[in-house]
Design a protein around this motif. Sequence first.
Motif, PDB file in Angstrom:
ATOM      1  N   LEU A   3       0.823  -1.207   0.000  1.00 53.90           N
ATOM      2  CA  LEU A   3       0.000   0.000   0.000  1.00 53.90           C
ATOM      3  C   LEU A   3       0.858   1.258   0.000  1.00 53.90           C
ATOM      4  N   LEU A   4       1.886   1.283   0.833  1.00 52.16           N
ATOM      5  CA  LEU A   4       2.763   2.451   0.891  1.00 52.16           C
ATOM      6  C   LEU A   4       3.508   2.628  -0.423  1.00 52.16           C
ATOM      7  N   GLY A   5       3.951   1.544  -1.004  1.00 53.52           N
ATOM      8  CA  GLY A   5       4.646   1.608  -2.289  1.00 53.52           C
ATOM      9  C   GLY A   5       3.751   2.169  -3.378  1.00 53.52           C
ATOM     10  N   LYS A   6       2.509   1.697  -3.442  1.00 48.67           N
ATOM     11  CA  LYS A   6       1.562   2.200  -4.446  1.00 48.67           C
ATOM     12  C   LYS A   6       1.308   3.689  -4.244  1.00 48.67           C
ATOM     13  N   TYR A   7       1.133   4.074  -2.990  1.00 43.87           N
ATOM     14  CA  TYR A   7       0.871   5.481  -2.692  1.00 43.87           C
ATOM     15  C   TYR A   7       2.039   6.355  -3.133  1.00 43.87           C
ATOM     16  N   LEU A   8       3.250   5.963  -2.781  1.00 38.52           N
ATOM     17  CA  LEU A   8       4.427   6.771  -3.122  1.00 38.52           C
ATOM     18  C   LEU A   8       4.630   6.847  -4.636  1.00 38.52           C
ATOM     19  N   ILE A   9       4.356   5.761  -5.326  1.00 39.45           N
ATOM     20  CA  ILE A   9       4.513   5.768  -6.781  1.00 39.45           C
ATOM     21  C   ILE A   9       3.443   6.653  -7.426  1.00 39.45           C
ATOM     22  N   LYS A  10       2.199   6.547  -6.930  1.00 37.35           N
ATOM     23  CA  LYS A  10       1.145   7.416  -7.470  1.00 37.35           C
ATOM     24  C   LYS A  10       1.475   8.877  -7.201  1.00 37.35           C
ATOM     25  N   VAL A  89       4.784  -0.981   8.972  1.00 37.20           N
ATOM     26  CA  VAL A  89       5.534  -0.214   7.970  1.00 37.20           C
ATOM     27  C   VAL A  89       5.134   1.260   8.033  1.00 37.20           C
ATOM     28  N   PHE A  90       3.850   1.550   8.203  1.00 39.21           N
ATOM     29  CA  PHE A  90       3.431   2.948   8.321  1.00 39.21           C
ATOM     30  C   PHE A  90       4.077   3.603   9.544  1.00 39.21           C
ATOM     31  N   LYS A  91       4.143   2.872  10.638  1.00 44.29           N
ATOM     32  CA  LYS A  91       4.808   3.381  11.847  1.00 44.29           C
ATOM     33  C   LYS A  91       6.303   3.563  11.607  1.00 44.29           C
ATOM     34  N   LEU A  92       6.904   2.628  10.897  1.00 47.76           N
ATOM     35  CA  LEU A  92       8.330   2.691  10.595  1.00 47.76           C
ATOM     36  C   LEU A  92       8.666   3.981   9.854  1.00 47.76           C
ATOM     37  N   TYR A  93       7.761   4.415   8.977  1.00 46.47           N
ATOM     38  CA  TYR A  93       7.962   5.645   8.218  1.00 46.47           C
ATOM     39  C   TYR A  93       7.480   6.882   8.981  1.00 46.47           C
ATOM     40  N   ASN A  94       7.146   6.704  10.257  1.00 45.27           N
ATOM     41  CA  ASN A  94       6.694   7.804  11.120  1.00 45.27           C
ATOM     42  C   ASN A  94       5.499   8.555  10.548  1.00 45.27           C
ATOM     43  N   LEU A  95       4.594   7.814   9.932  1.00 44.73           N
ATOM     44  CA  LEU A  95       3.402   8.436   9.380  1.00 44.73           C
ATOM     45  C   LEU A  95       2.383   8.672  10.488  1.00 44.73           C
ATOM     46  N   THR A 100      -1.735   8.076   7.281  1.00 43.18           N
ATOM     47  CA  THR A 100      -2.041   6.667   7.040  1.00 43.18           C
ATOM     48  C   THR A 100      -3.434   6.524   6.436  1.00 43.18           C
ATOM     49  N   GLN A 101      -4.391   7.257   6.969  1.00 45.98           N
ATOM     50  CA  GLN A 101      -5.751   7.203   6.422  1.00 45.98           C
ATOM     51  C   GLN A 101      -5.781   7.722   4.977  1.00 45.98           C
ATOM     52  N   GLN A 102      -5.006   8.762   4.696  1.00 44.23           N
ATOM     53  CA  GLN A 102      -4.937   9.284   3.325  1.00 44.23           C
ATOM     54  C   GLN A 102      -4.395   8.219   2.370  1.00 44.23           C
ATOM     55  N   ILE A 103      -3.355   7.538   2.792  1.00 36.67           N
ATOM     56  CA  ILE A 103      -2.766   6.481   1.960  1.00 36.67           C
ATOM     57  C   ILE A 103      -3.789   5.388   1.700  1.00 36.67           C
ATOM     58  N   LEU A 104      -4.497   4.978   2.737  1.00 35.18           N
ATOM     59  CA  LEU A 104      -5.494   3.919   2.588  1.00 35.18           C
ATOM     60  C   LEU A 104      -6.640   4.361   1.675  1.00 35.18           C
ATOM     61  N   ASN A 105      -7.006   5.627   1.760  1.00 33.64           N
ATOM     62  CA  ASN A 105      -8.064   6.151   0.885  1.00 33.64           C
ATOM     63  C   ASN A 105      -7.597   6.197  -0.565  1.00 33.64           C
ATOM     64  N   ILE A 106      -6.391   6.698  -0.799  1.00 39.47           N
ATOM     65  CA  ILE A 106      -5.860   6.784  -2.161  1.00 39.47           C
ATOM     66  C   ILE A 106      -5.691   5.393  -2.760  1.00 39.47           C
ATOM     67  N   ALA A 107      -5.275   4.440  -1.927  1.00 38.05           N
ATOM     68  CA  ALA A 107      -5.091   3.062  -2.394  1.00 38.05           C
ATOM     69  C   ALA A 107      -6.433   2.324  -2.531  1.00 38.05           C
ATOM     70  N   GLY A 111     -13.169  -0.976   3.397  1.00 42.16           N
ATOM     71  CA  GLY A 111     -13.443  -0.487   4.753  1.00 42.16           C
ATOM     72  C   GLY A 111     -13.001  -1.399   5.882  1.00 42.16           C
ATOM     73  N   SER A 112     -13.308  -2.685   5.799  1.00 46.89           N
ATOM     74  CA  SER A 112     -12.954  -3.601   6.893  1.00 46.89           C
ATOM     75  C   SER A 112     -11.436  -3.766   7.002  1.00 46.89           C
ATOM     76  N   ILE A 113     -10.757  -3.788   5.854  1.00 48.95           N
ATOM     77  CA  ILE A 113      -9.294  -3.905   5.857  1.00 48.95           C
ATOM     78  C   ILE A 113      -8.696  -2.616   6.432  1.00 48.95           C
ATOM     79  N   LYS A 114      -9.235  -1.487   5.996  1.00 52.29           N
ATOM     80  CA  LYS A 114      -8.778  -0.183   6.486  1.00 52.29           C
ATOM     81  C   LYS A 114      -8.904  -0.118   8.014  1.00 52.29           C
ATOM     82  N   ASN A 115     -10.039  -0.585   8.530  1.00 50.35           N
ATOM     83  CA  ASN A 115     -10.258  -0.580   9.976  1.00 50.35           C
ATOM     84  C   ASN A 115      -9.248  -1.464  10.705  1.00 50.35           C
ATOM     85  N   LYS A 116      -8.947  -2.637  10.130  1.00 51.58           N
ATOM     86  CA  LYS A 116      -7.964  -3.532  10.755  1.00 51.58           C
ATOM     87  C   LYS A 116      -6.581  -2.884  10.785  1.00 51.58           C
ATOM     88  N   ILE A 117      -6.198  -2.258   9.670  1.00 54.63           N
ATOM     89  CA  ILE A 117      -4.884  -1.613   9.613  1.00 54.63           C
ATOM     90  C   ILE A 117      -4.823  -0.490  10.644  1.00 54.63           C
TER      91      ILE A 117
END
Length: 124
Positions: A3-10, A89-95, A100-107, A111-117
């Motif tokens: 997810l983070l990779g896709k977000y950064l590439i986009k 990984v999101f914590k590792l990048y100090n997000l 983090t919510q923005q990344i999940l929205n862009i990706a 909803g259920s996966i987003k809530n778990k993350i």
Amino acid sequence: SILLGKYLIKKGGGTLRGNYVSYEDRFIRDLPIVLPSKIINSEISELVSSIQILKKDLKEISQKTEKAFEINQIESEINDNQCKIDAKVFKLYNLSKKETQQILNIAEVEGSIKNKIMSNFEIN
């Protein structure tokens, strides 16, 4: 994290017509790489190993019989471990939580996966 990779590439312009993502060198060359601490590295490695074992179990169960309950249980555990990895990984990048919510929205994460993350993000 995929997810983070896709977000950064986009974010860096790697999205092509039709919403395809390009992993060409010019799009990934400047992606930030953060090295995890030994503890985080170990935690992520354990989760990845667990996913590999679960996927092997899932393959064996699905080939032998149609045990829908067991299959769903294994798939759920794989999913949980992937969410834990994403949160680490999101914590590792100090997000922040907002980033983090923005990344999940862009990706376009379900909803259920987003809530778990997010619940794993807040625990770690």
